[in-house]
Every structure is written in structure tokens, then in C-alpha cells.
Write an enzyme that holds these catalytic residues in place. Structure first.
Site, PDB file in Angstrom:
ATOM      1  N   HIS A  26       0.873  -1.175   0.000  1.00 48.42           N
ATOM      2  CA  HIS A  26       0.000   0.000   0.000  1.00 48.42           C
ATOM      3  C   HIS A  26       0.914   1.230   0.000  1.00 48.42           C
ATOM      4  CE1 HIS A  26      -2.767   2.954   1.831  1.00 48.42           C
ATOM      5  NE2 HIS A  26      -3.767   2.139   1.574  1.00 48.42           N
TER       6      HIS A  26
ATOM      7  N   CYS B 165      -4.982   2.137  -3.677  1.00 50.19           N
ATOM      8  CA  CYS B 165      -3.759   2.707  -3.091  1.00 50.19           C
ATOM      9  C   CYS B 165      -2.563   1.771  -3.255  1.00 50.19           C
ATOM     10  CB  CYS B 165      -3.939   3.058  -1.622  1.00 50.19           C
ATOM     11  SG  CYS B 165      -5.160   4.342  -1.365  1.00 50.19           S
TER      12      CYS B 165
END
Lengths: 143, 410
Positions: free
Chosen positions: B127, B368
Site C-alpha cells: 500500500h 492505493c
């Protein structure tokens, strides 16, 4: 027809869907399929209006006192909404576009697309269309 | 015959008030749990109970309310220490969540102990919150970032990781489970290999808190990060676990009240752990309520929850795979309950909008994890992620929605 007359026409067409969100989304996507495609070579970085997930391309030209827009999108729903904007704004004067108050989005249940969602390039696109109108209006005043 | 107790999902759902609503004329189907989980009544009540009953500033006050608030705050710290089997509560630091936890280590540890020529290894699954802080550290220190490649299955290439490790490696940061694909990484092995090379390891446990057993002593990780809002707790809080000797050696992250021992304009001395890293009045209410989320999970039993979620994952994977033109990303054998997929010829954004029109909440896009999407050469996926309150019937509704979309777009 004026911008508001066109908006009212759209609202009337959508009222047949009775507020059914699924039908509305499907209908908008169908409308998008009828949008005249932009030539690939005009889909450049200069003409892109970027959202996080949904991209929109936009160009404009002026004939006399009328602006014509060419637009496209990589997502079906945005393409459909774009086609509605093109329908409303095409052939209108820069003045009319600048002064336009877009109320049809809310009336057809699509106001989320001009809200705070960063994912959609649509809100930025409306701003861009008005910027074109401003640019053309200024250009005309100078000439 | 299963050794774990079976869950009464209907009864569990009743504890989550938000689930009882309609969206666009359909019952809400909430499949965006990897983004955030919903909260049981006990957590919501704990929040209001705190403000109604004993709100006070903590650690310094001597009056009764201050004492009660401090006790409740520290009770959560103890509960989390036990949840992850840390050796001491001094090793549990409250932060705003995993992103802040990682930034804390990247700054306080990273900028102190890393320098030019050193290397930080992250993975291609990470992420942005477990990439960008390290990029900032590299920028500030002259260290270099290396990346463990991702295989077609979505699993990490551990052989490549072994080749990346060297005496230059000072820190390895990987997730326990991938938010985009659901893949559970072999972190025990990764930690052992990293230690062999003399590197410390930070584990991003954002997607593990709600789903997996976590034993930081058994794992021997140096840092572990947890997110409250992803495990049935309130937003705005989470923890950083760090080994005591590391935390003692690290300089403070934020300066201010609470984290000090003595202050003069000439010199200030810092408080002991964990308070050294908790500057200012903390997010007391949400920390207090966080304990109730931990209790909720313990009450059901992590194995029992995992067993139910595994059933959902298997069923969803099977039914989604059977749809025409669908490709699932993240096909490794060990996964948390996340299914990430694309449908041929239909943009994930459109799928998400159409599903929402039927009351189904999924996540679309790059989640993300832009580098991961680039690796698979896609713009994004549709991600359905399940929690303990989801049901097979809801998965059936998802499939029905997808079938309608696929048929319409033909």
C-alpha cells in the site's frame, strides 16, 4: 433551444425511469454509446481532464458565436454523462455556457458525480467547458 | 466435523446497526471491509459512554473522572498487548493508525539509523502508506529502496527476496496480508531471512487485525502496525508495536506535552516508554472504544471468524470465477477474505457504479497500490472484501448484479 430548455427535456426523459437507480445507470451508459467518438490522435495529455479512476478528454472549437465540444471518456457511465453535457452545451454561445446553472444532474439523481468524489473527472470537465467558454468570450472581445 | 464453534451470523448482524438499511431501494450489501469495517453496538456505546460518563484528560489529572479515563485508556493498551502477545505494554504505542505508525518508524528509526549506501526493502504488493514513508526516508538519508517482485499468482517472489538481501539491507517492510489481492505473506520466513542479513523488519498488519492470529514474539518482528478501524474499532486510532530496546534507542517523533519528563528552556528530558511516543492529548475516546472491538473479536474467537470468512472467500471465488470474461487477481493459496477481479470490456468504475445502484458496496480502482496495478498492467480492479457479518446470500446478490451488468454490456 436554450440550455435550460435542453436540461428540462433531459429531466423529462429521465422521469420515465421513476428514480430507479439501476435503470438510470443503464440508460446513461446507453446514451454514452451514441456519443460521437473522438479521434484517437486528439485524445492527448493536453486534452485530458483527469479523475482518479475515470478519464475524460475534451476539445472545443468556435464557429461564429457557437462553441462545439468533442468529448470522450474511458468509463461508460462518465461517457453517458458527458454526452448529456455535449447535448446541452453544443452550439451555445460562450456567454450562455458561462452563465449556465446545471440543475439537471440533481434532478436525474446524478449529483454525486459533481460532488466531492475525486474518482470522477466529470466535475473537472464541467469546469473545463466553462473555461473554454471564458477563453473564447475573452478572445472574441479582444478581436 | 469442524472443531470451531459455528457463528449465528443473523445475531451478529443485529449488533451492527449500519447494516440495517437500504441503498437505492435494495438491502445494503457491504463488501468494502478492507477499506473500513463496520462497528458493533458495544463499540458505538463505548464511545458515547465515555463522553457521557467520564470524559477527562488522562495521565495528569488527580480527580475521579481523570482516573477513570486513564484506567480505560490503559485498559485498551493492555488488551492490545495481549491481542498480539507483546512482552510488555511499554511496547504498545497508540498512533492515528497504520499510516502514522509507519511514518513514526520511518522518521524516528529510519532517519537515525539509516544512511548513504544502506538499503530498505519493500514489496511490490505494498500500500502507498508502506512505500511513501520509506521513499521520504531514502530522500533524507541517501538510502536506496529495493522492491521484492510479485509473481503472477500475487505471491511474493521469496527467491528474489533472498537475492535482494545483503549486508547493505537495514530494514524490510512488508504487509501481513495484501489489501488489494488478499494474499497472506510468509512473514515468519521473511523476518527470519531479514534478521539473518542483519536487518530489522516492520510488518504492516492493517489487513490482519480483523482476520489473523498475530503473535509478535513468535514472529520476532521488530515493528508491527495495527489499524483500529479495520478491525471493528473506531477510526483515528491504531498501534505501533516495537521491541523495547529499539523504541528506547529511537528519538521522539513528536514533541510536546505528555512525552516529557522535565522541561526547561535549556534542556528537556523525555518520558519513559510508551509515553515518549505519545505527545499531546491523545484520541482518548476512540482508544477507549477500541478495546471493545478487541473484546468483540476475542468473544467470537479469531479461528471461528477466520473459518467463516474462509467459507465466504471460497464461495465467492468459485462463483465469480464462473462468470464469463472474469479474471481474478491474487490466486495464491493463503488469502484473507478479499476477491479482486476484472471483467473483460467493462471498466471497474462502471461495475462499481452499477453494483452501487443495487445497494452493493465494493471498492474499485487501484486500492492505493498503484505499483501493483502497474505490475499487472491494469488500471484497477473491483474488490469485494468480507467481514464476519457477511453472508453467502449477499455473495449471491453480488453475482446476480454482476450477471446483469455483463449481460447488459454485451
Amino acid at each position: 433551444m436554450t440550455i435550460n430548455q435542453l436540461q428540462d427535456e433531459i429531466i423529462s426523459e429521465f422521469s420515465l425511469l421513476d428514480g430507479d437507480m439501476e435503470m438510470t445507470v443503464f440508460y446513461i451508459m446507453e446514451l454514452g454509446q451514441n456519443l460521437a467518438p473522438m479521434k484517437e490522435e486528439t485524445k492527448t495529455e493536453d486534452n485530458i481532464v483527469k479523475g482518479c479512476q475515470s478519464k475524460v478528454w475534451l476539445t472545443a472549437d468556435l464557429t461564429g458565436n457557437a462553441i462545439h465540444f468533442h468529448a470522450d471518456s474511458n468509463t461508460a457511465i462518465t461517457k453517458g454523462l458527458v454526452s448529456l453535457l455535449v447535448r446541452i452545451f453544443n452550439g451555445q454561445s460562450p456567454e450562455a455556457i458561462l452563465n449556465a446553472d446545471l440543475y439537471f444532474m440533481q434532478k436525474i439523481g446524478m449529483e454525486r458525480f459533481i460532488g466531492t468524489q475525486r474518482s470522477n473527472g466529470f466535475a473537472a470537465m464541467i469546469r473545463q467547458m466553462k473555461l473554454y467558454a471564458l477563453a473564447y468570450k475573452t478572445k472574441m472581445a479582444v478581436e | 466435523m469442524s472443531l470451531t464453534a459455528t457463528l449465528d451470523i443473523a445475531k451478529i448482524r443485529e449488533q451492527f446497526p449500519v447494516l440495517n438499511q437500504q441503498v437505492n431501494g435494495h438491502d445494503l450489501v457491504y463488501f468494502d471491509n478492507a477499506a473500513t469495517s463496520q462497528k458493533p453496538r458495544v463499540v458505538i456505546n463505548a464511545l458515547t459512554g465515555y463522553y457521557e460518563g467520564y470524559n477527562a484528560n488522562i495521565h495528569r489529572g488527580i480527580h475521579t473522572l481523570a482516573e477513570r479515563a486513564t484506567r480505560a485508556y490503559e485498559d485498551t493498551r493492555l488488551a492490545l498487548k495481549e491481542f498480539i502477545n507483546a512482552a510488555s505494554t511499554e511496547e504498545i504505542i497508540f498512533t492515528r493508525g497504520v499510516t502514522e505508525s509507519i511514518n513514526l518508524v520511518a522518521q524516528s528509526y529510519g532517519r537515525t539509523f539509516l544512511g548513504k549506501g544502506d538499503e530498505i526493502i519493500v514489496s511490490g504488493l505494498e500500500h502507498h502508506s508502506n512505500i511513501v514513508p520509506w521513499q521520504l526516508t531514502c530522500g533524507a538519508t541517501g538510502a536506496q529502496l529495493k522492491v521484492i517482485p510479485v509473481l503472477e499468482s500475487g505471491e511474493l517472489d521469496i527467491d528474489a527476496f533472498k537475492r535482494l538481501l545483503s549486508s547493505k539491507t537495514k530494514l524490510v517492510a512488508v504487509n501481513h496480508a495484501s489489501n488489494s489481492l488478499g494474499i497472506i505473506n510468509p512473514i515468519q520466513e521473511i523476518i527470519a531471512l531479514a534478521h539473518g542479513a542483519g536487518a530489522v523488519v516492520l510488518i504492516d498488519g492493517a489487513q490482519a487485525g480483523a482476520h489473523l492470529a498475530i503473535d509478535v514474539q513468535a514472529l520476532d518482528c521488530d515493528f508491527y502496525c495495527l489499524s483500529s478501524h479495520k478491525m471493528y474499532g473506531p477510526t483515528g486510532t491504531g498501534i505501533l508495536y516495537g521491541k523495547k530496546q529499539l523504541l528506547e534507542a529511537m528519538p521522539p517523533y513528536h514533541g510536546g506535552g505528555e512525552m516529557i519528563k522535565e522541561v526547561t528552556f535549556e534542556k528537556t528530558t523525555y518520558n519513559d516508554l510508551p509515553y515518549k511516543f505519545e505527545a499531546g492529548t491523545p484520541n482518548i475516546a476512540d482508544v477507549v472504544a477500541y478495546k471493545y472491538a478487541v473484546d468483540f473479536i476475542n468473544g467470537l474467537g479469531r479461528e471461528t471468524i477466520a473459518s467463516h470468512e474462509h467459507e465466504l472467500l471460497t464461495y465467492a471465488t468459485q462463483r465469480i470465477s464462473a462468470l464469463k470474461g472474469v479474471k481474478i487477481y491474487g490466486t495464491g493459496p493463503a488469502k484473507v477474505s478479499v476477491v479482486s477481479f476484472t471483467v473483460n470490456g467493462i471498466h471497474p468504475f462502471d461495475i462499481g457504479q452499477m453494483l452501487d445502484a443495487r445497494g452493493i458496496a465494493v471498492r474499485t480502482g487501484h486500492h492505493c497500490t498503484q505499483p501493483l496495478m502497474d505490475r499487472f498492467q491494469i488500471e484497477g480492479t473491483v474488490r469485494a472484501s468480507f467481514a464476519v457479518y457477511n453472508t453467502k446470500k449477499e455473495i449471491d446478490q453480488l453475482i446476480e448484479g454482476l450477471e446483469r451488468i455483463i449481460n447488459f454490456m454485451k
